[in-house]
Design a protein around this motif. Structure first.
Motif, short mmCIF file in Angstrom:
data_model
loop_
_atom_site.label_atom_id
_atom_site.label_comp_id
_atom_site.label_asym_id
_atom_site.label_seq_id
_atom_site.Cartn_x
_atom_site.Cartn_y
_atom_site.Cartn_z
N ASP B 54 39.38 42.28 43.13
CA ASP B 54 39.05 40.90 42.75
C ASP B 54 39.84 40.48 41.51
O ASP B 54 40.40 39.38 41.46
CB ASP B 54 37.54 40.80 42.50
CG ASP B 54 37.15 39.41 42.07
OD1 ASP B 54 37.48 38.46 42.81
OD2 ASP B 54 36.53 39.25 41.00
N ALA B 55 39.88 41.41 40.53
CA ALA B 55 40.63 41.10 39.29
C ALA B 55 42.11 40.90 39.60
O ALA B 55 42.75 39.99 39.05
CB ALA B 55 40.43 42.23 38.29
N GLU B 56 42.65 41.74 40.49
CA GLU B 56 44.06 41.63 40.86
C GLU B 56 44.35 40.28 41.52
O GLU B 56 45.37 39.64 41.23
CB GLU B 56 44.44 42.77 41.80
CG GLU B 56 45.92 42.86 42.11
CD GLU B 56 46.26 44.06 42.97
OE1 GLU B 56 45.47 44.41 43.88
OE2 GLU B 56 47.31 44.67 42.72
N SER B 57 43.43 39.85 42.39
CA SER B 57 43.64 38.56 43.07
C SER B 57 43.57 37.40 42.08
O SER B 57 44.05 36.30 42.38
CB SER B 57 42.61 38.37 44.18
OG SER B 57 41.33 38.21 43.62
N ARG B 58 42.98 37.66 40.91
CA ARG B 58 42.91 36.60 39.88
C ARG B 58 43.97 36.80 38.80
O ARG B 58 43.88 36.27 37.71
CB ARG B 58 41.51 36.59 39.26
CG ARG B 58 40.48 36.06 40.27
CD ARG B 58 39.09 36.51 40.01
NE ARG B 58 38.53 36.00 38.77
CZ ARG B 58 37.34 36.32 38.31
NH1 ARG B 58 36.58 37.17 39.00
NH2 ARG B 58 36.90 35.83 37.18
N GLY B 59 44.99 37.59 39.12
CA GLY B 59 46.16 37.67 38.25
C GLY B 59 46.22 38.87 37.34
O GLY B 59 47.19 39.04 36.60
N ALA B 60 45.20 39.75 37.37
CA ALA B 60 45.21 40.92 36.47
C ALA B 60 46.19 41.97 36.97
O ALA B 60 46.35 42.16 38.18
CB ALA B 60 43.81 41.51 36.37
N ASN B 61 46.81 42.68 36.04
CA ASN B 61 47.66 43.82 36.39
C ASN B 61 46.79 45.07 36.39
O ASN B 61 46.37 45.55 35.34
CB ASN B 61 48.79 43.95 35.37
CG ASN B 61 49.71 45.11 35.72
OD1 ASN B 61 49.44 45.90 36.62
ND2 ASN B 61 50.81 45.21 35.00
N VAL B 62 46.50 45.58 37.58
CA VAL B 62 45.53 46.68 37.70
C VAL B 62 46.19 48.01 38.04
O VAL B 62 45.51 48.96 38.39
CB VAL B 62 44.45 46.34 38.76
CG1 VAL B 62 43.71 45.07 38.40
CG2 VAL B 62 45.06 46.23 40.15
N THR B 63 47.50 48.08 37.91
CA THR B 63 48.22 49.30 38.33
C THR B 63 47.70 50.53 37.60
O THR B 63 47.41 51.56 38.23
CB THR B 63 49.74 49.13 38.08
OG1 THR B 63 50.18 47.98 38.78
CG2 THR B 63 50.50 50.33 38.57
N SER B 64 47.58 50.43 36.29
CA SER B 64 47.13 51.58 35.51
C SER B 64 45.69 51.97 35.87
O SER B 64 45.37 53.16 36.04
CB SER B 64 47.25 51.25 34.02
OG SER B 64 46.67 52.25 33.26
N ALA B 65 44.84 50.97 36.03
CA ALA B 65 43.44 51.24 36.41
C ALA B 65 43.37 51.87 37.79
O ALA B 65 42.53 52.74 38.04
CB ALA B 65 42.64 49.95 36.35
N ALA B 66 44.27 51.43 38.68
CA ALA B 66 44.28 52.01 40.04
C ALA B 66 44.68 53.48 40.00
O ALA B 66 44.13 54.30 40.73
CB ALA B 66 45.24 51.21 40.93
N VAL B 67 45.63 53.80 39.12
CA VAL B 67 46.03 55.21 38.97
C VAL B 67 44.84 56.04 38.47
O VAL B 67 44.58 57.14 38.97
CB VAL B 67 47.25 55.33 38.01
CG1 VAL B 67 47.52 56.77 37.64
CG2 VAL B 67 48.48 54.70 38.66
N ASP B 68 44.11 55.50 37.50
CA ASP B 68 42.92 56.20 36.98
C ASP B 68 41.87 56.39 38.09
O ASP B 68 41.27 57.46 38.21
CB ASP B 68 42.29 55.39 35.84
CG ASP B 68 43.13 55.45 34.58
OD1 ASP B 68 44.01 56.33 34.50
OD2 ASP B 68 42.92 54.63 33.68
N LEU B 69 41.68 55.33 38.86
CA LEU B 69 40.68 55.40 39.92
C LEU B 69 41.09 56.42 40.99
O LEU B 69 40.24 57.13 41.55
CB LEU B 69 40.52 54.01 40.55
CG LEU B 69 39.14 53.62 41.07
CD1 LEU B 69 38.05 53.87 40.06
CD2 LEU B 69 39.14 52.17 41.50
N ASN B 70 42.38 56.50 41.24
CA ASN B 70 42.87 57.49 42.21
C ASN B 70 42.64 58.91 41.69
O ASN B 70 42.31 59.82 42.46
CB ASN B 70 44.36 57.25 42.49
CG ASN B 70 44.83 58.01 43.70
OD1 ASN B 70 44.13 58.07 44.71
ND2 ASN B 70 45.99 58.62 43.61
N ARG B 71 42.78 59.09 40.38
CA ARG B 71 42.51 60.40 39.78
C ARG B 71 41.02 60.73 39.92
O ARG B 71 40.65 61.87 40.25
CB ARG B 71 42.92 60.39 38.30
CG ARG B 71 42.97 61.76 37.66
CD ARG B 71 43.88 61.74 36.43
NE ARG B 71 43.48 60.74 35.46
CZ ARG B 71 42.60 60.95 34.47
NH1 ARG B 71 42.06 62.14 34.33
NH2 ARG B 71 42.29 60.00 33.62
#
Lengths: 159, 154
Positions: B54-71
């Motif tokens: 949802d945050a990404e669809s509203r323009g947030a850069n979530v790449t780093s958070a996605a890496v954390d979530l994948n970990r």
């Protein structure tokens, strides 16, 4: 006369530059063709060195490669299933079998993951169809992306 | 490598929500977390992922958070109690970072729009200046470059 021509040429250059700038700014970051990909690598992480024959209960290694080019972050689940040559799986319908394993990964756009998997098959079979289906999590729950790989193998018992 | 292709369809199998990580990730029984603890963390990861989407669809850069979530996902699937607890902590961190990611995304989008508007305004101003002053400038340059010419009339 020449004043008008000079004005027209320079203004045309400026108008074209403005249009190009605006279109570039508006389309920046958009993905022209969104897709997800799945691939199965053999034990040496190579294409095509998949085992053709395995022994019942004896583990063997594969690698599941997934890639996200959807233009957004994706939560993938790869479901592993075992069927036979009458098991149907295609772009619209996953195999109607219970998965024996699930492998998960969250990937940002442009990222990929190579997941090592160790599998052992419980019963002997000729032409067993080892299926890996790519599912994704969305707002309305999990959905089949329509992408899958399968390997044919014989599962033999120890002599 | 065979790459499959196609479109999407729906329906979730129970296995997607079960948290079963597959035989490769199992460890010793003494260190195994309860199924419910692992399932809880996997459900939390899914909820955090939806927040990030949802945050990404509203323009947030979530790449780093996605890496954390994948970990966190790898830890939750790896099987032992300590890893599951660590995964839960990472998920909590990701969830708490969402408001700031959203704020950064909205700021980036705002400044991007401002930058585009400024660029288009500058181009429009350049157009007006060109329209007003280019002929004068062209003729001045022409006069300067031809100032040594002599003109004879016959």
């Amino acid at each position: 006369m020449i004043d008008e021509e000079v004005r027209a040429v320079v203004l045309a250059v400026i108008v074209i530059s403005a249009a190009l700038s605006a279109s570039q700014a508006m389309t920046a970051g958009r993905v022209a063709e969104a897709f997800s990909a799945i691939g199965i690598l053999g034990p040496e992480m190579k294409i095509g060195d998949h085992p053709k024959t395995v022994i019942v209960g004896e583990p063997f290694n594969l690698y599941v490669y997934i890639e996200n080019q959807e233009g957004r972050t994706m939560y993938y689940t790869v479901l592993a299933k075992v069927g036979n040559n009458s098991t149907a799986v295609n772009e619209t319908a996953p195999a109607g079998l219970e998965p024996f394993a699930a492998y998960r990964s969250i990937l940002a756009h442009g990222q990929n993951a190579t997941i090592p998997v160790e599998i052992s098959l419980a019963s002997p079979a000729q032409n067993a169809k080892l299926i890996f289906e790519l599912w994704a999590i969305g707002e309305n729950g999990a959905y089949y992306t329509g992408r899958w790989n399968h390997l044919w193998m014989n599962v033999t018992s120890l002599p | 490598m065979a790459l499959a292709a196609a479109s999407a369809s729906a329906i979730a199998p129970a296995a997607l929500a079960s948290g079963e990580p597959g035989s490769h990730s199992r460890t010793g029984a003494a260190a195994m977390p309860s199924e419910s603890a692992q399932e809880t963390v996997l459900a939390e990861i899914q909820a955090a992922f939806l927040l990030l989407s949802d945050a990404e669809s509203r323009g947030a850069n979530v790449t780093s958070a996605a890496v954390d979530l994948n970990r966190a996902l790898a830890l939750a699937s790896s099987g032992n109690q300590q890893s599951v607890s660590e995964a839960a902590a990472i998920v909590q961190g990701v969830r708490s970072s969402v408001p700031s990611l959203l704020a950064e995304g909205e700021a980036a989008r705002y400044w991007g729009t401002v930058g585009l508007a400024a660029w288009l305004a500058a181009l429009a101003a350049a157009g007006i200046l060109v329209y007003l002053y280019t002929p004068k400038l062209v003729w001045r340059i022409w006069m300067r470059s031809k100032r040594r010419w002599t003109v004879s009339a016959q």
